[in-house]
Motif scaffolding. Sequence first.
Motif, mmCIF file in Angstrom:
data_model
loop_
_atom_site.group_PDB
_atom_site.id
_atom_site.type_symbol
_atom_site.label_atom_id
_atom_site.label_comp_id
_atom_site.label_asym_id
_atom_site.label_seq_id
_atom_site.Cartn_x
_atom_site.Cartn_y
_atom_site.Cartn_z
ATOM 1 N N THR A 180 8.508 -28.633 29.547
ATOM 2 C CA THR A 180 7.987 -29.099 30.827
ATOM 3 C C THR A 180 7.360 -27.958 31.615
ATOM 4 O O THR A 180 6.261 -28.086 32.166
ATOM 5 N N LEU A 181 8.040 -26.814 31.673
ATOM 6 C CA LEU A 181 7.489 -25.658 32.381
ATOM 7 C C LEU A 181 6.194 -25.171 31.729
ATOM 8 O O LEU A 181 5.195 -24.913 32.414
ATOM 9 N N LEU A 182 6.210 -25.067 30.406
ATOM 10 C CA LEU A 182 5.051 -24.536 29.694
ATOM 11 C C LEU A 182 3.848 -25.461 29.805
ATOM 12 O O LEU A 182 2.739 -25.025 30.143
ATOM 13 N N CYS A 183 4.065 -26.730 29.536
ATOM 14 C CA CYS A 183 2.946 -27.677 29.544
ATOM 15 C C CYS A 183 2.477 -27.978 30.959
ATOM 16 O O CYS A 183 1.281 -28.165 31.198
ATOM 17 N N GLY A 222 5.185 -34.070 37.907
ATOM 18 C CA GLY A 222 4.760 -35.175 37.049
ATOM 19 C C GLY A 222 5.327 -35.062 35.651
ATOM 20 O O GLY A 222 5.789 -36.054 35.072
ATOM 21 N N ALA A 223 5.329 -33.842 35.103
ATOM 22 C CA ALA A 223 5.886 -33.638 33.765
ATOM 23 C C ALA A 223 7.379 -33.943 33.744
ATOM 24 O O ALA A 223 7.893 -34.576 32.809
ATOM 25 N N ALA A 224 8.100 -33.504 34.782
ATOM 26 C CA ALA A 224 9.540 -33.739 34.831
ATOM 27 C C ALA A 224 9.862 -35.230 34.969
ATOM 28 O O ALA A 224 10.777 -35.746 34.312
ATOM 29 N N LEU A 225 9.109 -35.940 35.814
ATOM 30 C CA LEU A 225 9.359 -37.372 35.996
ATOM 31 C C LEU A 225 9.120 -38.149 34.710
ATOM 32 O O LEU A 225 9.894 -39.038 34.353
ATOM 33 N N ILE A 227 4.347 -35.462 28.258
ATOM 34 C CA ILE A 227 4.478 -34.407 29.270
ATOM 35 C C ILE A 227 3.106 -33.997 29.793
ATOM 36 O O ILE A 227 2.905 -33.863 31.007
ATOM 37 N N ASN A 228 2.150 -33.785 28.909
ATOM 38 C CA ASN A 228 0.803 -33.449 29.365
ATOM 39 C C ASN A 228 0.205 -34.565 30.208
ATOM 40 O O ASN A 228 -0.462 -34.313 31.210
ATOM 41 N N ALA A 229 0.439 -35.800 29.783
ATOM 42 C CA ALA A 229 -0.102 -36.933 30.531
ATOM 43 C C ALA A 229 0.535 -37.026 31.913
ATOM 44 O O ALA A 229 -0.142 -37.333 32.900
ATOM 45 N N GLY A 230 1.832 -36.775 32.003
ATOM 46 C CA GLY A 230 2.490 -36.803 33.310
ATOM 47 C C GLY A 230 1.955 -35.732 34.236
ATOM 48 O O GLY A 230 1.700 -35.982 35.420
ATOM 49 N N ALA A 231 1.765 -34.507 33.694
ATOM 50 C CA ALA A 231 1.197 -33.433 34.506
ATOM 51 C C ALA A 231 -0.228 -33.778 34.931
ATOM 52 O O ALA A 231 -0.610 -33.553 36.091
ATOM 53 N N SER A 232 -1.024 -34.329 34.017
ATOM 54 C CA SER A 232 -2.402 -34.684 34.343
ATOM 55 C C SER A 232 -2.457 -35.764 35.409
ATOM 56 O O SER A 232 -3.265 -35.696 36.343
#
Length: 316
Positions: free
Chosen positions: A227-230, A110-113, A80-85
């Motif tokens: 997902t929301l938090l990260c 990104g986190a959701a995907l 999740i962190n990697a997707g957001a990043s």
Amino acid sequence: MLLLGAVAVLSVAVGAKPLSLTEVWQGLTDPAAADYAVVHRMRLPRTLLGLAAGAALGVAGAAMQVLTRNPLADPGLLGINAGASAAVATATVLFGVTALDHQVWYALLGAALVTVAVQAVGGGRQATPARMALAGAALNAALYSYVSAVMLVDSTSLERLRFWTVGSLAGARTDTVPALLPFILAGLLLALATARPLGALALGDDPARALGARPGLVRAAVVAAVTLLCGAATAACGPIVFVGLLAPHLVRAFTGPDPRRLLPWCAIFAPVLLLAADVAGRLLGRPGELQVGLVTAVLGGPLFLYLVRRGRVARP
């Protein structure tokens, strides 16, 4: 609570110009004080961001450990962190998105995907915690490699993102926390609402069903909360490691494994770790500072190994 108050005061007081407790109070309350601008424009937003991001990472880490029944889980377990990043780096480098209120949407997307991808790769409805963890680890490595490649495309973007990718609270501004707060509050409320069925799910799917929980719905709610938090925390601070992994183990020593007590106390204790690491980075790196992500990695690793050696790391 006392520790949280103490590190919050230290976070406001410690910096390139140290402030006494009297100067901190005057800077907070007196607009005519010499340090009013320093406190309100730099120190206070940074402290508030540390409180919000720490609570988000701590609750996310505790929820992931209980959900996956893996004591080594953290918010990065499912990528999740990697997707957001990856989403934030792409938006910044390729599309020129620099405003936080826009970046946070890319981070959540990104986190959701990545969450959907991990669920699909891990087996869809038949996904198990072990398979999801393996899928998340693979995507995590691939996405961080992608972030490094994207940053090398443009030297200007590399300069802008190099501290963010390490993890830092230094970019906090007066509008940072208000932009993140709706997402973090929604994630915290959703995580706390799932605490009771999450405790049942920790016993296994069949016992959870016998206790009236719905495993599929609980997993979806926890993943949405994480997902929301990260996503929100990563958009503002970058990927910060070990806070979500370490805080639940320290808190579990005095709360036990019940998520109804574990999650709220992680929301209080994880910011202590994050703000303490940020203050330590300012002290150790004088006259400059060490980014908080570096401090949590350097100090968190040995501390976690110490806890493992002492047998303090127990299964959720």
